[in-house]
Write a protein that holds these residues in place. Structure first.
Motif, mmCIF file in Angstrom:
data_model
loop_
_atom_site.group_PDB
_atom_site.id
_atom_site.type_symbol
_atom_site.label_atom_id
_atom_site.label_comp_id
_atom_site.label_asym_id
_atom_site.label_seq_id
_atom_site.Cartn_x
_atom_site.Cartn_y
_atom_site.Cartn_z
ATOM 1 N N LYS A 1 11.687 59.972 58.340
ATOM 2 C CA LYS A 1 12.151 59.544 59.663
ATOM 3 C C LYS A 1 11.441 58.263 60.087
ATOM 4 O O LYS A 1 12.073 57.311 60.571
ATOM 5 N N LYS A 2 10.143 58.211 59.886
ATOM 6 C CA LYS A 2 9.368 57.022 60.252
ATOM 7 C C LYS A 2 9.850 55.805 59.457
ATOM 8 O O LYS A 2 9.956 54.694 59.983
ATOM 9 N N GLN A 3 10.171 56.013 58.180
ATOM 10 C CA GLN A 3 10.599 54.900 57.351
ATOM 11 C C GLN A 3 12.004 54.416 57.705
ATOM 12 O O GLN A 3 12.271 53.210 57.714
ATOM 13 N N LEU A 4 12.897 55.333 58.013
ATOM 14 C CA LEU A 4 14.242 54.921 58.432
ATOM 15 C C LEU A 4 14.208 54.200 59.776
ATOM 16 O O LEU A 4 14.950 53.233 59.994
ATOM 17 N N GLU A 5 13.351 54.667 60.658
ATOM 18 C CA GLU A 5 13.219 53.995 61.956
ATOM 19 C C GLU A 5 12.649 52.591 61.775
ATOM 20 O O GLU A 5 13.028 51.657 62.507
ATOM 21 N N VAL B 1 17.016 62.653 53.307
ATOM 22 C CA VAL B 1 17.297 61.338 53.896
ATOM 23 C C VAL B 1 18.653 61.340 54.601
ATOM 24 O O VAL B 1 18.786 60.805 55.710
ATOM 25 N N LYS B 2 19.635 61.961 53.988
ATOM 26 C CA LYS B 2 20.974 62.006 54.603
ATOM 27 C C LYS B 2 20.945 62.716 55.949
ATOM 28 O O LYS B 2 21.588 62.282 56.912
ATOM 29 N N LYS B 3 20.198 63.809 56.020
ATOM 30 C CA LYS B 3 20.112 64.566 57.282
ATOM 31 C C LYS B 3 19.503 63.736 58.395
ATOM 32 O O LYS B 3 19.967 63.766 59.534
ATOM 33 N N ILE B 4 18.466 62.997 58.047
ATOM 34 C CA ILE B 4 17.765 62.199 59.055
ATOM 35 C C ILE B 4 18.527 60.921 59.373
ATOM 36 O O ILE B 4 18.515 60.436 60.518
ATOM 37 N N SER C 1 21.842 60.343 59.392
ATOM 38 C CA SER C 1 23.098 60.493 60.132
ATOM 39 C C SER C 1 22.952 60.271 61.641
ATOM 40 O O SER C 1 23.706 59.489 62.232
ATOM 41 N N PRO C 2 21.985 60.905 62.317
ATOM 42 C CA PRO C 2 21.825 60.662 63.761
ATOM 43 C C PRO C 2 21.433 59.227 64.103
ATOM 44 O O PRO C 2 21.615 58.782 65.245
ATOM 45 N N LEU C 3 20.909 58.507 63.119
ATOM 46 C CA LEU C 3 20.513 57.117 63.341
ATOM 47 C C LEU C 3 21.654 56.152 63.069
ATOM 48 O O LEU C 3 21.485 54.927 63.166
ATOM 49 N N GLY C 4 22.819 56.714 62.710
ATOM 50 C CA GLY C 4 23.977 55.873 62.440
ATOM 51 C C GLY C 4 23.913 55.158 61.104
ATOM 52 O O GLY C 4 24.506 54.090 60.930
ATOM 53 N N ILE C 5 23.205 55.759 60.144
ATOM 54 C CA ILE C 5 23.055 55.152 58.824
ATOM 55 C C ILE C 5 23.801 55.990 57.783
ATOM 56 O O ILE C 5 23.599 57.195 57.693
ATOM 57 N N GLU C 6 24.661 55.350 57.013
ATOM 58 C CA GLU C 6 25.362 56.014 55.913
ATOM 59 C C GLU C 6 24.565 55.803 54.627
ATOM 60 O O GLU C 6 24.170 54.683 54.311
#
Length: 321
Positions: free
Chosen positions: A146-150, A180-183, A185-190
């Motif tokens: 989550k921290k890395q995707l943010e 990664v997919k679960k986290i 999706s709410p961030l609007g990332i495919e």
């Protein structure tokens, strides 16, 4: 230069010890090290484990290192040699090494401690990470997804599609991608994935996936991480930024990472080894541990090449290289 010197030393020691395996002295602690591959993150795990032993007062332990260069048959032979020799414990670096050692120690009383394993349960090493039921425990390199995707969204707000390359034979990679997919999706990332079955397929796979994504994320997959520079070369042609879960290959052209420290994980493992061999703690009482801290590193050079402005809020806590 400093890192290359460190890697060369590790490789030199490993090659010396691969040449032969001395018999165990019954009066000393002997630890067999089974390292799956030769790349910075795994080397850091080994260095950290040695530091952990020193901190735990086991600096005089007889540590025998075998690097198997991603060869399953070599790994099986090395693990069998450790068992025949009667080592007190096997320390493994990377998931395939841990899986191989666990098979080798079956029907023995030799414990196994692992490092650089992302998902011990998915890899079939343990059923209960809080109270391992068998002969193995260790430290997980599960990244703070989550921290890395943010981080990626903060640096690159327009990112919609994120590409992940992975080795289809690595159980860790499959489970990581699902997380990664679960986290994401709410961030609007495919999440767009591209699997390979052997290293020789990576160049083509990287070229293909780069055409359909806004950024690349290199997860802790041994095959992909060891060739991060190749991925960066393919992505750079289309000005696609590459993020990475750990910093071992950062200088290969990675834009940014909020990285776990493999050396710190190795230190945790070294202390764990002391608890097993000296304090006589049962495996069941030593939960699988994860990283406690991360380090944000950003490449100013890559940001400039990609035309990305580093946000002020990241500058305040990042190491800029």
């Amino acid at each position: 230069m400093k890192r290359m010197k460190k890697i060369s030393v590790v490789l030199f020691v490993s090659l010396l010890l691969l040449a032969g395996c001395s018999k165990k002295n019954k009066d000393e602690i002997t630890i067999g090290v089974l390292q799956w591959a030769q790349h910075p993150a795994l080397n850091d795990s080994l260095e950290g484990m040695m530091e952990g032993l020193k901190q735990a007062g086991l600096e005089n332990a007889n540590v025998q290192i075998k690097v198997v260069n991603e060869d399953a048959s070599t790994a099986t032979m090395a693990a069998s040699q450790f068992v025949s020799q009667g080592v007190d414990l096997i320390f493994t670096i990377a998931t395939p090494a841990a899986q191989t050692a666990l098979v080798a120690v079956e029907n023995t009383n030799i414990p196994v401690v692992f490092s650089a394993v992302t998902d011990a349960k998915a890899a079939g090493l343990v059923e209960n990470i809080d109270s391992p039921e068998g002969a193995i425990t260790g430290v997980s390199d599960l990244p703070p997804v989550k921290k890395q995707l943010e981080l990626m969204k903060t640096m690159f707000p327009e990112m919609k599609k994120l590409g992940i390359l992975f080795n289809t034979s690595e159980a860790n990679s499959t489970s990581q991608i699902e997380e990664v997919k679960k986290i994401a999706s709410p961030l609007g990332i495919e999440i767009v994935t591209q699997g390979i079955s052997k290293p020789s397929e990576l160049a083509i796979a990287a070229a293909q996936i780069t055409k359909s994504v806004d950024a690349i994320y290199i997860i802790p997959d041994n095959t992909i991480a060891s060739q991060a520079g190749l991925v960066v070369n393919q992505a750079s042609e289309l000005k696609v930024p590459v993020f990475m879960a750990e910093s071992g290959q950062f200088d290969q052209g990675i834009l940014a990472t909020d990285s776990i420290s493999y050396k710190s994980l190795g230190i945790q493992a070294g202390i764990m080894i002391k608890e097993i061999l000296v304090d006589k703690k049962p495996i069941q009482s030593i939960p699988v541990q994860t990283a406690q801290e991360t380090e944000l590193i950003i490449s100013q050079k890559m940001a400039d090449e990609l035309g990305i402005q580093i946000p002020k809020e990241l500058l305040e806590r990042a190491e800029i290289r």
